[in-house]
Every structure is written in C-alpha cells, then in structure tokens.
Write a protein that holds these residues in place. Structure first.
Motif, PDB file in Angstrom:
ATOM      1  N   THR A  31       0.845  -1.190   0.000  1.00  0.00           N
ATOM      2  CA  THR A  31       0.000   0.000   0.000  1.00  0.00           C
ATOM      3  C   THR A  31       0.881   1.240   0.000  1.00  0.00           C
ATOM      4  OG1 THR A  31      -1.836   1.155   1.115  1.00  0.00           O
ATOM      5  CG2 THR A  31      -0.240   0.053   2.535  1.00  0.00           C
ATOM      6  N   SER A  32       0.373   2.285  -0.618  1.00  0.00           N
ATOM      7  CA  SER A  32       1.169   3.518  -0.657  1.00  0.00           C
ATOM      8  C   SER A  32       0.248   4.728  -0.696  1.00  0.00           C
ATOM      9  CB  SER A  32       2.101   3.527  -1.867  1.00  0.00           C
ATOM     10  OG  SER A  32       1.360   3.574  -3.062  1.00  0.00           O
ATOM     11  N   SER A  33       0.834   5.868  -0.428  1.00  0.00           N
ATOM     12  CA  SER A  33       0.099   7.121  -0.481  1.00  0.00           C
ATOM     13  C   SER A  33       1.028   8.201  -1.014  1.00  0.00           C
ATOM     14  CB  SER A  33      -0.402   7.520   0.907  1.00  0.00           C
ATOM     15  OG  SER A  33      -1.018   8.804   0.864  1.00  0.00           O
ATOM     16  N   TYR A  34       0.518   8.962  -1.948  1.00  0.00           N
ATOM     17  CA  TYR A  34       1.238  10.119  -2.474  1.00  0.00           C
ATOM     18  C   TYR A  34       0.572  11.360  -1.902  1.00  0.00           C
ATOM     19  CZ  TYR A  34       2.802  13.780  -5.645  1.00  0.00           C
ATOM     20  OH  TYR A  34       3.327  14.939  -6.162  1.00  0.00           O
ATOM     21  N   GLN A  35       1.355  12.216  -1.275  1.00  0.00           N
ATOM     22  CA  GLN A  35       0.838  13.458  -0.715  1.00  0.00           C
ATOM     23  C   GLN A  35       1.710  14.609  -1.193  1.00  0.00           C
ATOM     24  OE1 GLN A  35      -1.933  13.659   1.493  1.00  0.00           O
ATOM     25  NE2 GLN A  35      -2.179  11.504   0.926  1.00  0.00           N
ATOM     26  N   VAL A  36       1.064  15.744  -1.408  1.00  0.00           N
ATOM     27  CA  VAL A  36       1.789  16.934  -1.838  1.00  0.00           C
ATOM     28  C   VAL A  36       1.255  18.128  -1.052  1.00  0.00           C
ATOM     29  CG1 VAL A  36       0.246  17.462  -3.775  1.00  0.00           C
ATOM     30  CG2 VAL A  36       2.604  18.245  -3.837  1.00  0.00           C
ATOM     31  N   ASN A  37       2.139  19.026  -0.732  1.00  0.00           N
ATOM     32  CA  ASN A  37       1.763  20.277  -0.089  1.00  0.00           C
ATOM     33  C   ASN A  37       1.753  21.341  -1.177  1.00  0.00           C
ATOM     34  OD1 ASN A  37       1.554  22.665   1.307  1.00  0.00           O
ATOM     35  ND2 ASN A  37       3.177  22.205   2.776  1.00  0.00           N
ATOM     36  N   PRO A  38       0.579  21.721  -1.666  1.00  0.00           N
ATOM     37  CA  PRO A  38       0.513  22.664  -2.784  1.00  0.00           C
ATOM     38  C   PRO A  38       1.059  24.050  -2.442  1.00  0.00           C
ATOM     39  CG  PRO A  38      -1.678  22.251  -1.910  1.00  0.00           C
ATOM     40  CD  PRO A  38      -0.739  21.322  -1.200  1.00  0.00           C
ATOM     41  N   THR A  39       1.139  24.369  -1.162  1.00  0.00           N
ATOM     42  CA  THR A  39       1.646  25.669  -0.741  1.00  0.00           C
ATOM     43  C   THR A  39       3.115  25.847  -1.103  1.00  0.00           C
ATOM     44  OG1 THR A  39       0.110  25.619   1.116  1.00  0.00           O
ATOM     45  CG2 THR A  39       1.885  27.231   1.219  1.00  0.00           C
ATOM     46  N   CYS A  40       3.896  24.773  -0.931  1.00  0.00           N
ATOM     47  CA  CYS A  40       5.340  24.910  -1.140  1.00  0.00           C
ATOM     48  C   CYS A  40       5.922  23.889  -2.114  1.00  0.00           C
ATOM     49  CB  CYS A  40       6.071  24.828   0.194  1.00  0.00           C
ATOM     50  SG  CYS A  40       5.877  23.237   0.992  1.00  0.00           S
ATOM     51  N   GLY A  41       5.140  22.870  -2.475  1.00  0.00           N
ATOM     52  CA  GLY A  41       5.628  21.879  -3.423  1.00  0.00           C
ATOM     53  C   GLY A  41       6.261  20.652  -2.794  1.00  0.00           C
ATOM     54  N   ASP A  42       6.316  20.574  -1.468  1.00  0.00           N
ATOM     55  CA  ASP A  42       6.827  19.355  -0.827  1.00  0.00           C
ATOM     56  C   ASP A  42       5.966  18.181  -1.270  1.00  0.00           C
ATOM     57  OD1 ASP A  42       8.497  21.055   0.558  1.00  0.00           O
ATOM     58  OD2 ASP A  42       7.594  20.709   2.520  1.00  0.00           O
ATOM     59  N   GLU A  43       6.600  17.031  -1.475  1.00  0.00           N
ATOM     60  CA  GLU A  43       5.841  15.847  -1.871  1.00  0.00           C
ATOM     61  C   GLU A  43       6.500  14.594  -1.320  1.00  0.00           C
ATOM     62  OE1 GLU A  43       5.712  15.539  -6.136  1.00  0.00           O
ATOM     63  OE2 GLU A  43       7.854  15.834  -6.333  1.00  0.00           O
ATOM     64  N   VAL A  44       5.679  13.576  -1.119  1.00  0.00           N
ATOM     65  CA  VAL A  44       6.164  12.300  -0.622  1.00  0.00           C
ATOM     66  C   VAL A  44       5.280  11.179  -1.161  1.00  0.00           C
ATOM     67  CG1 VAL A  44       4.799  12.332   1.514  1.00  0.00           C
ATOM     68  CG2 VAL A  44       6.907  10.996   1.417  1.00  0.00           C
TER      69      VAL A  44
END
Length: 156
Positions: A31-44
């Motif tokens: 299982t996996s999850s992709y998350q992004v912080n649209p405010t600054c562009g951080d992603e994981v």
C-alpha cells in the motif's frame, strides 16, 4: 537563539540530510500514499508492507521538499520502527497535537514520547510550515487506511 533552539535546529538539519527510511519503493509494496503540499511543493510517496495482523513490517518513503518535511519523515520513520499499531496511533496523535498547538506549548511527557520529533515543536508557530511537518504523517494515515487499517481503532 537559546541553546535548546540551536540543538533542535541541528536535529532537524541532521534528519533532513540522513533521511531515515528514505529509498525507492519496491515493486511489491502492499500500500502507498502520495501526498503533496501545494503551498510549497513538498511531496512524498510513502509505502508500507503489513503482516496478517495489520502491523507494519516495512515503511519506506521517497520525497522531495524543505528540511522540515524531510526531517519529519525521517524522524517518523525512526520513531515508528518496530512499533505496534497502538503505539503508532499514539505517536500520530501526539505529533498532530504538538503541530496544532500553534506554539502555545504541549505537555513535556508528550515531547518525551516523540523523541526527536520534539525538535519540530517550534514549527507549530507557523501555519504554512505545519503542513510541511505533517505531510509524511498524513501519508502514513492514508496508506494505512487504503490497507483497511484505521489508526483511530487502535487508540489506547
């Protein structure tokens, strides 16, 4: 800047460079999850393998972002290694409580429980940085939910 602030700053920098738990997600990740912080562009992208009881047997992440997001992911990976789902649920709650304290302080017992995560307490004063620190934790919760594991059900 106090000596404690300097030490915490160093912990954040060390973890953002060491990136504990970081690597290429294997093809057979459950299982996996992709998350992004649209405010600054951080992603994981965070991946998990679980055993039959739903316990995490492997946690690996790959991401890009500021030192706070990368340090938080590294600290989380180190903190959760070998822990039960009940312990993980407690760490999640503790970390989220600290990050939503808005710099008003939290109980010293909570800070002791989250170990190096306490270095990110000062981040809670800056709303845009809170998202950076919580990015990996939200990816963890989402990946577990996709596997049918709700952290809320494992609270003590």
């Amino acid at each position: 800047m106090s000596q404690l602030d300097v030490m915490y700053q160093q912990v954040i920098l060390d973890h953002s460079r060491a990136r504990c738990g970081s690597g290429t997600l294997p093809v057979d990740i459950q299982t996996s999850s992709y998350q992004v912080n649209p405010t600054c562009g951080d992603e994981v992208t965070l991946g998990l393998n679980l055993d039959e009881a739903g316990e995490i047997t492997q946690l690996i992440w790959d991401g890009d972002g500021c030192s706070i997001s990368q340090a938080s992911l590294s600290i989380m990976s180190e903190l959760l290694e070998g822990k039960s789902l009940a312990e993980i649920a407690q760490f999640y709650d503790d970390f989220e409580t600290m990050m939503h304290s808005r710099g008003q302080g939290v109980d010293d017992d909570l800070l002791d429980r989250i170990e190096d995560g306490a270095a990110l307490e000062g981040t809670s004063k800056f709303p845009n940085r809170i998202k950076c620190a919580l990015l990996g934790w939200y990816a963890l919760k989402d990946a577990l939910a996709k596997a049918g594991v709700a952290l809320e059900e494992h609270k003590a």
